[in-house]
Motif scaffolding. Structure first.
Motif, PDB file in Angstrom:
ATOM      1  N   LEU A  89       0.829  -1.206   0.000  1.00  0.00           N
ATOM      2  CA  LEU A  89       0.000   0.000   0.000  1.00  0.00           C
ATOM      3  C   LEU A  89       0.863   1.256   0.000  1.00  0.00           C
ATOM      4  O   LEU A  89       0.486   2.283  -0.559  1.00  0.00           O
ATOM      5  CB  LEU A  89      -0.920  -0.003   1.221  1.00  0.00           C
ATOM      6  CG  LEU A  89      -1.837   1.199   1.424  1.00  0.00           C
ATOM      7  CD1 LEU A  89      -2.726   1.404   0.208  1.00  0.00           C
ATOM      8  CD2 LEU A  89      -2.681   1.022   2.673  1.00  0.00           C
ATOM      9  N   GLN A  90       2.046   1.172   0.603  1.00  0.00           N
ATOM     10  CA  GLN A  90       2.952   2.319   0.620  1.00  0.00           C
ATOM     11  C   GLN A  90       3.446   2.680  -0.781  1.00  0.00           C
ATOM     12  O   GLN A  90       3.968   3.775  -0.993  1.00  0.00           O
ATOM     13  CB  GLN A  90       4.144   2.025   1.531  1.00  0.00           C
ATOM     14  CG  GLN A  90       3.768   1.867   2.992  1.00  0.00           C
ATOM     15  CD  GLN A  90       4.958   1.554   3.868  1.00  0.00           C
ATOM     16  OE1 GLN A  90       6.107   1.624   3.419  1.00  0.00           O
ATOM     17  NE2 GLN A  90       4.704   1.216   5.122  1.00  0.00           N
ATOM     18  N   TYR A  91       3.269   1.768  -1.710  1.00  0.00           N
ATOM     19  CA  TYR A  91       3.664   2.016  -3.097  1.00  0.00           C
ATOM     20  C   TYR A  91       2.438   2.253  -3.987  1.00  0.00           C
ATOM     21  O   TYR A  91       2.537   2.204  -5.217  1.00  0.00           O
ATOM     22  CB  TYR A  91       4.477   0.832  -3.627  1.00  0.00           C
ATOM     23  CG  TYR A  91       5.744   0.597  -2.838  1.00  0.00           C
ATOM     24  CD1 TYR A  91       6.936   1.222  -3.182  1.00  0.00           C
ATOM     25  CD2 TYR A  91       5.736  -0.231  -1.717  1.00  0.00           C
ATOM     26  CE1 TYR A  91       8.095   1.024  -2.440  1.00  0.00           C
ATOM     27  CE2 TYR A  91       6.886  -0.441  -0.963  1.00  0.00           C
ATOM     28  CZ  TYR A  91       8.063   0.190  -1.331  1.00  0.00           C
ATOM     29  OH  TYR A  91       9.198  -0.008  -0.594  1.00  0.00           O
ATOM     30  N   MET A 199       3.006   8.931   0.577  1.00  0.00           N
ATOM     31  CA  MET A 199       2.251   7.699   0.773  1.00  0.00           C
ATOM     32  C   MET A 199       2.842   6.887   1.925  1.00  0.00           C
ATOM     33  O   MET A 199       2.107   6.326   2.753  1.00  0.00           O
ATOM     34  CB  MET A 199       2.252   6.879  -0.511  1.00  0.00           C
ATOM     35  CG  MET A 199       1.450   5.591  -0.426  1.00  0.00           C
ATOM     36  SD  MET A 199      -0.332   5.876  -0.368  1.00  0.00           S
ATOM     37  CE  MET A 199      -0.697   6.023  -2.107  1.00  0.00           C
ATOM     38  N   TYR A 200       4.165   6.834   1.987  1.00  0.00           N
ATOM     39  CA  TYR A 200       4.835   6.123   3.084  1.00  0.00           C
ATOM     40  C   TYR A 200       4.488   6.755   4.428  1.00  0.00           C
ATOM     41  O   TYR A 200       4.187   6.059   5.406  1.00  0.00           O
ATOM     42  CB  TYR A 200       6.347   6.144   2.871  1.00  0.00           C
ATOM     43  CG  TYR A 200       7.136   5.812   4.114  1.00  0.00           C
ATOM     44  CD1 TYR A 200       7.172   4.513   4.620  1.00  0.00           C
ATOM     45  CD2 TYR A 200       7.839   6.807   4.799  1.00  0.00           C
ATOM     46  CE1 TYR A 200       7.881   4.213   5.764  1.00  0.00           C
ATOM     47  CE2 TYR A 200       8.539   6.517   5.955  1.00  0.00           C
ATOM     48  CZ  TYR A 200       8.565   5.216   6.436  1.00  0.00           C
ATOM     49  OH  TYR A 200       9.254   4.928   7.578  1.00  0.00           O
ATOM     50  N   LEU A 201       4.491   8.084   4.462  1.00  0.00           N
ATOM     51  CA  LEU A 201       4.176   8.774   5.710  1.00  0.00           C
ATOM     52  C   LEU A 201       2.732   8.520   6.132  1.00  0.00           C
ATOM     53  O   LEU A 201       2.445   8.268   7.309  1.00  0.00           O
ATOM     54  CB  LEU A 201       4.411  10.279   5.543  1.00  0.00           C
ATOM     55  CG  LEU A 201       5.872  10.716   5.322  1.00  0.00           C
ATOM     56  CD1 LEU A 201       5.932  12.215   5.054  1.00  0.00           C
ATOM     57  CD2 LEU A 201       6.733  10.349   6.518  1.00  0.00           C
ATOM     58  N   TYR A 206       2.701   7.359   9.858  1.00  0.00           N
ATOM     59  CA  TYR A 206       1.656   8.049  10.617  1.00  0.00           C
ATOM     60  C   TYR A 206       0.637   7.073  11.209  1.00  0.00           C
ATOM     61  O   TYR A 206       0.214   7.212  12.342  1.00  0.00           O
ATOM     62  CB  TYR A 206       0.931   9.064   9.724  1.00  0.00           C
ATOM     63  CG  TYR A 206       1.782  10.224   9.292  1.00  0.00           C
ATOM     64  CD1 TYR A 206       2.973  10.530   9.942  1.00  0.00           C
ATOM     65  CD2 TYR A 206       1.408  11.028   8.212  1.00  0.00           C
ATOM     66  CE1 TYR A 206       3.763  11.595   9.541  1.00  0.00           C
ATOM     67  CE2 TYR A 206       2.191  12.104   7.800  1.00  0.00           C
ATOM     68  CZ  TYR A 206       3.370  12.370   8.470  1.00  0.00           C
ATOM     69  OH  TYR A 206       4.140  13.424   8.065  1.00  0.00           O
ATOM     70  N   THR A 207       0.245   6.076  10.436  1.00  0.00           N
ATOM     71  CA  THR A 207      -0.818   5.177  10.891  1.00  0.00           C
ATOM     72  C   THR A 207      -0.286   3.906  11.534  1.00  0.00           C
ATOM     73  O   THR A 207      -0.978   3.253  12.310  1.00  0.00           O
ATOM     74  CB  THR A 207      -1.722   4.759   9.716  1.00  0.00           C
ATOM     75  OG1 THR A 207      -0.950   3.959   8.802  1.00  0.00           O
ATOM     76  CG2 THR A 207      -2.266   5.963   8.986  1.00  0.00           C
ATOM     77  N   ASN A 208       0.979   3.531  11.155  1.00  0.00           N
ATOM     78  CA  ASN A 208       1.575   2.284  11.635  1.00  0.00           C
ATOM     79  C   ASN A 208       0.677   1.089  11.312  1.00  0.00           C
ATOM     80  O   ASN A 208       0.605   0.121  12.055  1.00  0.00           O
ATOM     81  CB  ASN A 208       1.859   2.340  13.146  1.00  0.00           C
ATOM     82  CG  ASN A 208       2.831   1.252  13.573  1.00  0.00           C
ATOM     83  OD1 ASN A 208       3.705   0.848  12.796  1.00  0.00           O
ATOM     84  ND2 ASN A 208       2.693   0.772  14.800  1.00  0.00           N
TER      85      ASN A 208
END
Length: 387
Positions: A89-91, A199-201, A206-208
Motif C-alpha cells: 500500500l505504501q507504493y 504515501m509512506y508517511l 503516521y498510521t503504523n
C-alpha cells in the motif's frame, strides 16, 4: 472464444519456452528430486500465476532450485520479501493482488523448520507463489498494474519495453540491499518520488498500519502513482503538458521549469480526444510561439487564442492555448544546450495527473474528464488476474 484463444496461445508459448529459453542463458534443470517437483508445480498452477512464463524463466535460470525455502539456519530474503508484500500500500498498490491467502508466515516458518517433516511439493508451491508475487510486484512498480499498453500477458510473453523482472529478482536475492534492489523498478521522476514519500508517511509512519483501507487522499495519490508509471515507460519527452493542472513542464538537464497555461472549454474538449492517443505530438518554436503538430483529432470550429498553437494538420484550423511567459518558454526551447532537442521537432507528452505533493501537502486538481473514479475502483476492488 477470446478467452479460449488466449489460453491456447499462452499454453503454446509456455510449452515452447521450455525449449527456447528467453532473457539470457539458463541453467539446464536437473529433472529429478526437487527440480522435477518445481517443474511439475509450475505447470500445474500456471493458470493461477500472474506471470507464469516469467516464473518458468526464473527457475530455468537457476536450475529449478528453491529460491526462498531454506533451513532456518540459512540466511535468505524470504522474510524480507514477505514484509515488502505486506506493505505494498505504501507504493500505491493493493495487498490483495499478491497471493496473501497463500503466503502465510506460519507456513514459511514451518517450511524452513529443521525439525518439521514437510513434503517437497509443499515447499515448491510456496516458493513458486512467492516468486510470482515478487515478479508481479516488480512489474507493477515499473509498468503499473493496469497499464493499457502493457498488460500482464504482454509483459509475460515478450518482456514489455525490455525491463527484465526475472533478472532483477535474481540480482536482489544475492544483494545485501534486497528492498532497494526490488524497488529500483519504480519511476525516478520528482513528482512520483514526492507522492511515494507522502504515501509512506500516510500509510506507514503516521498510521503504523499497512492494511488500513485507503481514504480519499491516499487513493488519489495511489491512482496518480499508477498513471506516472504508465507515463515513465517508453520514450521520454523533454516537454509535458498536464491537463488537470494546466501546467507545461520543460525538463531541462537536472531540473524542471513550469509554465502556466490558460485552457478554455473548447481546448479541453480537443485535448480529451488526444489524451492517450498514439498519434505523435511534437512542439516547435516559431516567431516567439511554440506550435504543436500531429494532432489530427482537433475540431475545426475551435476558436483561436494567443500563445501556444496546437495544429491538427494542414486541413485543421489552429487551436491556441495562451501561456504565461511565452517568450521565456520560446527562448528556453531554442537553447542549444536543451537536452535531445531539435528546435523544430520537440517531442511532447500529454499527461493526466490530478494530484501532487507540494510542501508536504497533497494538492488535488479538478478531475476534468471524470477518470479518477473508474481507476480508483479498478485499483482497489479488482483482485483477479489481469491479462
Amino acid at each position: 472464444m477470446k478467452s479460449l484463444l488466449r489460453s491456447s496461445i499462452y499454453t503454446f508459448v509456455f510449452a515452447v519456452s521450455f525449449i527456447v529459453p528467453a532473457f539470457g542463458a539458463t541453467v539446464p534443470p536437473n529433472n529429478t528430486g526437487m527440480a522435477a517437483v518445481i517443474d511439475l508445480q509450475i505447470k500445474k498452477h500456471q493458470k493461477e500465476l500472474y506471470y507464469p512464463l516469467s516464473v518458468m524463466r526464473f527457475y530455468n535460470s537457476n536450475g529449478n532450485k528453491l529460491a526462498w525455502i531454506a533451513p532456518d539456519t540459512v540466511k535468505n530474503h524470504a522474510t524480507d520479501a514477505m514484509l515488502l508484500l505486506d506493505c505494498v500500500l505504501q507504493y500505491g498498490l493493493n495487498h490483495a493482488n499478491y497471493h496473501p491467502g497463500k503466503l502465510l508466515y506460519d507456513e514459511l516458518r514451518l517450511l524452513r523448520s529443521s525439525t518439521a517433516s514437510v513434503s517437497d511439493e509443499r515447499k515448491a508451491v510456496f516458493d513458486i507463489w512467492l516468486t510470482d508475487a515478487m515478479l508481479a510486484f516488480e512489474n507493477n512498480l515499473h509498468y503499473g498494474r493496469f497499464n493499457p499498453n502493457y498488460p500482464a500477458g504482454k509483459i509475460d510473453v515478450d518482456g514489455g519495453d525490455g525491463f527484465n523482472s526475472t533478472a532483477m529478482l535474481k540480482a536482489a536475492l544475492i544483494s545485501e540491499e534486497f528492498t532497494t534492489a526490488i524497488t529500483s523498478a519504480q519511476p525516478k521522476s520528482k513528482i512520483y518520488l514526492d507522492l511515494k514519500r507522502q504515501m509512506y508517511l500516510e500509510t506507514g509512519l503516521y498510521t503504523n498500519d499497512c492494511y488500513e483501507f485507503p481514504q480519499k487522499g491516499i487513493q488519489n495519490m495511489a491512482i496518480n502513482m499508477e498513471r506516472l508509471r504508465w507515463y515513465s515507460v517508453g520514450e521520454k519527452t523533454p516537454v509535458e503538458i498536464n491537463i488537470p493542472s494546466h501546467i507545461l513542464t520543460a525538463h531541462v538537464q537536472d531540473s524542471d521549469i513550469y509554465f502556466n497555461l490558460k485552457m478554455t472549454k473548447a481546448t479541453l474538449i480537443a485535448l480529451e480526444k488526444l489524451l492517450g492517443s498514439s498519434a505523435p505530438i511534437t512542439l516547435s518554436v516559431l516567431r516567439g510561439q511554440v506550435i504543436l503538430y500531429s494532432l489530427p483529432l482537433i475540431n475545426d470550429h475551435l476558436k483561436d487564442l494567443s500563445g501556444i498553437s496546437l495544429i491538427g494538420g494542414a486541413k485543421d484550423l489552429p487551436l491556441h492555448i495562451s501561456v504565461l511567459k511565452s517568450k521565456k518558454l520560446a527562448k528556453l526551447l531554442s537553447r542549444r544546450d536543451f537536452p535531445q532537442i531539435i528546435v523544430n521537432d520537440i517531442p511532447l507528452k500529454l499527461t493526466y495527473i490530478t494530484g501532487e505533493i507540494k510542501g508536504g501537502v497533497l494538492i488535488s486538481y479538478n478531475d476534468i474528464y471524470g477518470l479518477d473514479r473508474d481507476l480508483t475502483q479498478t485499483l482497489y476492488q479488482t483482485v483477479k488476474k489481469i491479462k
